[in-house]
Design a protein around this motif. Sequence first.
Motif, PDB file in Angstrom:
ATOM      1  N   GLU A  18      -0.709  17.076  19.998  1.00 44.30           N
ATOM      2  CA  GLU A  18      -0.342  16.468  18.718  1.00 44.30           C
ATOM      3  C   GLU A  18      -1.489  15.638  18.160  1.00 44.30           C
ATOM      4  OE1 GLU A  18       4.211  15.326  18.354  1.00 44.30           O
ATOM      5  OE2 GLU A  18       3.461  14.831  20.359  1.00 44.30           O
ATOM      6  N   LEU A  19      -2.142  14.870  19.023  1.00 43.96           N
ATOM      7  CA  LEU A  19      -3.265  14.058  18.561  1.00 43.96           C
ATOM      8  C   LEU A  19      -4.439  14.935  18.142  1.00 43.96           C
ATOM      9  CD1 LEU A  19      -3.152  11.112  21.136  1.00 43.96           C
ATOM     10  CD2 LEU A  19      -2.432  11.082  18.752  1.00 43.96           C
ATOM     11  N   ASP A  20      -4.667  16.031  18.879  1.00 43.29           N
ATOM     12  CA  ASP A  20      -5.701  16.975  18.458  1.00 43.29           C
ATOM     13  C   ASP A  20      -5.380  17.527  17.074  1.00 43.29           C
ATOM     14  OD1 ASP A  20      -7.297  16.750  20.704  1.00 43.29           O
ATOM     15  OD2 ASP A  20      -6.485  18.522  21.704  1.00 43.29           O
ATOM     16  N   GLY A  21      -4.101  17.823  16.841  1.00 43.85           N
ATOM     17  CA  GLY A  21      -3.691  18.353  15.553  1.00 43.85           C
ATOM     18  C   GLY A  21      -3.866  17.354  14.422  1.00 43.85           C
ATOM     19  N   MET A  22      -3.670  16.071  14.719  1.00 44.70           N
ATOM     20  CA  MET A  22      -3.806  15.044  13.691  1.00 44.70           C
ATOM     21  C   MET A  22      -5.256  14.625  13.492  1.00 44.70           C
ATOM     22  SD  MET A  22      -0.457  12.546  14.102  1.00 44.70           S
ATOM     23  CE  MET A  22      -0.229  12.585  15.870  1.00 44.70           C
ATOM     24  N   LEU A  23      -5.983  14.446  14.593  1.00 47.04           N
ATOM     25  CA  LEU A  23      -7.314  13.847  14.534  1.00 47.04           C
ATOM     26  C   LEU A  23      -8.440  14.848  14.731  1.00 47.04           C
ATOM     27  CD1 LEU A  23      -6.562  10.697  16.731  1.00 47.04           C
ATOM     28  CD2 LEU A  23      -6.953  10.700  14.253  1.00 47.04           C
ATOM     29  N   GLY A  24      -8.107  16.032  15.266  1.00 45.99           N
ATOM     30  CA  GLY A  24      -9.150  16.961  15.675  1.00 45.99           C
ATOM     31  C   GLY A  24      -9.564  16.678  17.107  1.00 45.99           C
ATOM     32  N   THR A  25     -10.317  17.592  17.692  1.00 47.75           N
ATOM     33  CA  THR A  25     -10.795  17.415  19.063  1.00 47.75           C
ATOM     34  C   THR A  25     -11.890  16.355  19.094  1.00 47.75           C
ATOM     35  OG1 THR A  25     -10.310  19.729  19.539  1.00 47.75           O
ATOM     36  CG2 THR A  25     -11.769  18.581  21.067  1.00 47.75           C
ATOM     37  N   ALA A  26     -11.792  15.451  20.041  1.00 46.61           N
ATOM     38  CA  ALA A  26     -12.763  14.358  20.131  1.00 46.61           C
ATOM     39  C   ALA A  26     -14.144  14.891  20.499  1.00 46.61           C
ATOM     40  CB  ALA A  26     -12.307  13.340  21.177  1.00 46.61           C
ATOM     41  N   ASP A  27     -15.152  14.430  19.783  1.00 42.13           N
ATOM     42  CA  ASP A  27     -16.536  14.788  20.063  1.00 42.13           C
ATOM     43  C   ASP A  27     -17.033  13.948  21.231  1.00 42.13           C
ATOM     44  OD1 ASP A  27     -19.355  14.993  20.104  1.00 42.13           O
ATOM     45  OD2 ASP A  27     -19.418  15.441  17.960  1.00 42.13           O
ATOM     46  N   GLY A  28     -17.569  14.587  22.247  1.00 45.26           N
ATOM     47  CA  GLY A  28     -17.977  13.858  23.439  1.00 45.26           C
ATOM     48  C   GLY A  28     -19.256  13.069  23.296  1.00 45.26           C
ATOM     49  N   GLY A  29     -20.040  13.334  22.228  1.00 43.77           N
ATOM     50  CA  GLY A  29     -21.338  12.687  22.141  1.00 43.77           C
ATOM     51  C   GLY A  29     -21.357  11.358  21.429  1.00 43.77           C
ATOM     52  N   GLU A  30     -20.294  11.010  20.750  1.00 41.47           N
ATOM     53  CA  GLU A  30     -20.253   9.781  19.959  1.00 41.47           C
ATOM     54  C   GLU A  30     -19.323   8.754  20.604  1.00 41.47           C
ATOM     55  OE1 GLU A  30     -20.559  12.516  15.923  1.00 41.47           O
ATOM     56  OE2 GLU A  30     -18.649  11.660  16.607  1.00 41.47           O
ATOM     57  N   TYR A  31     -19.586   7.490  20.337  1.00 44.56           N
ATOM     58  CA  TYR A  31     -18.666   6.448  20.781  1.00 44.56           C
ATOM     59  C   TYR A  31     -17.497   6.440  19.805  1.00 44.56           C
ATOM     60  CZ  TYR A  31     -16.910   2.004  22.522  1.00 44.56           C
ATOM     61  OH  TYR A  31     -16.123   1.022  23.073  1.00 44.56           O
ATOM     62  N   ARG A  32     -16.304   6.728  20.309  1.00 44.95           N
ATOM     63  CA  ARG A  32     -15.142   6.944  19.462  1.00 44.95           C
ATOM     64  C   ARG A  32     -14.256   5.688  19.406  1.00 44.95           C
ATOM     65  NH1 ARG A  32     -16.144  11.269  22.594  1.00 44.95           N
ATOM     66  NH2 ARG A  32     -14.723  10.498  24.186  1.00 44.95           N
ATOM     67  N   ILE A  33     -14.140   5.122  18.218  1.00 49.32           N
ATOM     68  CA  ILE A  33     -13.225   4.012  17.974  1.00 49.32           C
ATOM     69  C   ILE A  33     -11.992   4.571  17.285  1.00 49.32           C
ATOM     70  CG2 ILE A  33     -12.837   1.855  16.730  1.00 49.32           C
ATOM     71  CD1 ILE A  33     -15.795   1.266  16.954  1.00 49.32           C
ATOM     72  N   LEU A  34     -10.825   4.301  17.837  1.00 52.28           N
ATOM     73  CA  LEU A  34      -9.577   4.789  17.262  1.00 52.28           C
ATOM     74  C   LEU A  34      -8.746   3.620  16.753  1.00 52.28           C
ATOM     75  CD1 LEU A  34      -7.574   7.083  16.679  1.00 52.28           C
ATOM     76  CD2 LEU A  34      -6.648   6.733  18.995  1.00 52.28           C
ATOM     77  N   LEU A  35      -8.498   3.590  15.452  1.00 55.14           N
ATOM     78  CA  LEU A  35      -7.567   2.632  14.865  1.00 55.14           C
ATOM     79  C   LEU A  35      -6.175   3.233  14.964  1.00 55.14           C
ATOM     80  CD1 LEU A  35      -9.663   1.755  11.692  1.00 55.14           C
ATOM     81  CD2 LEU A  35      -9.179   0.197  13.587  1.00 55.14           C
ATOM     82  N   ALA A  36      -5.368   2.698  15.859  1.00 49.52           N
ATOM     83  CA  ALA A  36      -4.026   3.227  16.121  1.00 49.52           C
ATOM     84  C   ALA A  36      -3.063   2.047  16.170  1.00 49.52           C
ATOM     85  CB  ALA A  36      -4.000   4.016  17.426  1.00 49.52           C
ATOM     86  N   HIS A  37      -2.276   1.888  15.147  1.00 49.90           N
ATOM     87  CA  HIS A  37      -1.498   0.659  14.970  1.00 49.90           C
ATOM     88  C   HIS A  37      -0.599   0.333  16.161  1.00 49.90           C
ATOM     89  CE1 HIS A  37       0.389  -2.556  12.735  1.00 49.90           C
ATOM     90  NE2 HIS A  37       1.584  -2.056  12.995  1.00 49.90           N
ATOM     91  N   ASN A  38       0.071   1.334  16.709  1.00 48.17           N
ATOM     92  CA  ASN A  38       1.029   1.097  17.799  1.00 48.17           C
ATOM     93  C   ASN A  38       0.330   1.226  19.155  1.00 48.17           C
ATOM     94  OD1 ASN A  38       3.193   0.922  19.529  1.00 48.17           O
ATOM     95  ND2 ASN A  38       4.445   2.447  18.489  1.00 48.17           N
TER      96      ASN A  38
END
Length: 289
Positions: free
Chosen positions: A179-199
């Motif tokens: 579901e998260l892949d469908g909403m956000l796309g597959t996470a790129d492994g090369g970048e530092y990923r910040i996720l704003l997720a309210h809950n």
Amino acid sequence: MIVKLGAVAGFLCLCMLAVAVCDSTRFIGVTYRVKNPKIKKRVKFVLLADLHNRKYGPHNEKLLAAIEAERPDFILSAGDLMTSVPEQSMEPAEELVRSLAKRYPIYYANGNHEYRIYHDPEKFGPMGEEYRGVLKACGVRLLENESVLLPAEGIRIYGLDLPMRFYRKLGRRSPGKEELDGMLGTADGGEYRILLAHNPAWFEAYAAWGADLTLSGHVHGGIMRLPWLGGVLSTSLTLFPKYDGGEFELGEKRMIVSRGLGSHTIPIRIFNPAELVAVELLPEDGQRT
């Protein structure tokens, strides 16, 4: 004896009332520092969450001064800067965004209150259209299951737009990786990923998706905090929520949960002042390039 016990109980009630009045009308500053080899250069941001139209002084001047004192490179919002009450003014949140947007880039993810006004116009009328218009006019980057890359820093910021079923008080379930892949796309492994997720309740799912740093709010610090036990009650009416406020780790993944800047429904805070969160990201060696 009974009289003495009554006097002690009365005194304790007065103390609790004094603490509630104090903690419900102030905020404190909290700073976190995060190091990671994916981060290319030092960067600092301020995290805003759960303001709920709160004002600290005329035109929110106290909050603006505290933000300016942090000297952030940009502002991140984890949602709920306004409150979804039909026909209620959103001016405090709108005014704050207008003021901040003149000085800093703002990246904004929705909370459940923004989600409501955007997706239920029958109940909330033009509120959603008005609020979107203000954000757009200010140049705010609204991240609704979208991301933005900061190439010089090696950081990609994602904004998760969770449907209301993930905020239910009863019968909730965690979003799965698919579901998260469908909403956000597959996470790129090369970048530092910040996720704003309210809950913050779904930290394990966010980490499994690939978020290096999750930024959340929603729980308001648990309304009241007790020594060793933490927050007492979440906004989803969960007793002693696991992720109530502060910093959490799951392997190499981290989550910072703001205790929020305002309140609603239960408009009190006890041993739980509002907080303004600042986060400094550093390369692994800690050099401030």
